[in-house]
Design an enzyme around this catalytic site. Sequence first.
Site, PDB file in Angstrom:
ATOM      1  N   PRO A   2      50.171 -11.610 -49.110  1.00 42.61           N
ATOM      2  CA  PRO A   2      51.066 -11.119 -48.072  1.00 42.61           C
ATOM      3  C   PRO A   2      51.747 -12.262 -47.322  1.00 42.61           C
ATOM      4  CG  PRO A   2      48.875 -10.162 -47.883  1.00 42.61           C
ATOM      5  CD  PRO A   2      48.786 -11.278 -48.862  1.00 42.61           C
ATOM      6  N   PHE A   3      52.962 -12.034 -46.930  1.00 44.48           N
ATOM      7  CA  PHE A   3      53.687 -12.930 -46.033  1.00 44.48           C
ATOM      8  C   PHE A   3      54.029 -12.088 -44.815  1.00 44.48           C
ATOM      9  CE2 PHE A   3      57.848 -14.760 -44.665  1.00 44.48           C
ATOM     10  CZ  PHE A   3      57.334 -15.950 -44.164  1.00 44.48           C
TER      11      PHE A   3
END
Length: 127
Positions: A2-3
């Site tokens: 995830p970012f």
Amino acid sequence: MPFTRIALRGGKPAEYRKALTDSIQRSLVATFNVPKDDIFMLITEHDASNFVYDNQYLNVQRTDDLVMIQITVSNTRTLEQKKALYKRMVDELAESPGLRREDVLINLVEVLKENWSFGNGIAQYAV
């Protein structure tokens, strides 16, 4: 991988911002099976003129403590996992740093696995 982008009104102490990132990461680990050390987050703070929102859209009563969270992930999670993430994240953020549930906006952006490069100009997830 995830970012995560976190946007909030300016002026919160460092401990508050750390509680945000810790709570979000715990939620991702618990519901999306993200490795504990897989953490990439940006926090941006805004003054009132650059933090625009409707304080009652969809009958949710928001305050200036609103936190907008946008998470970019590979498109590999089920609807059940997404719902579990939203609930877990709100629960975690209510506990620490003490956010009202109404003041948490989450937006999930899904991308193909080949749309990631973790360094060296290589698409590590591309098969």
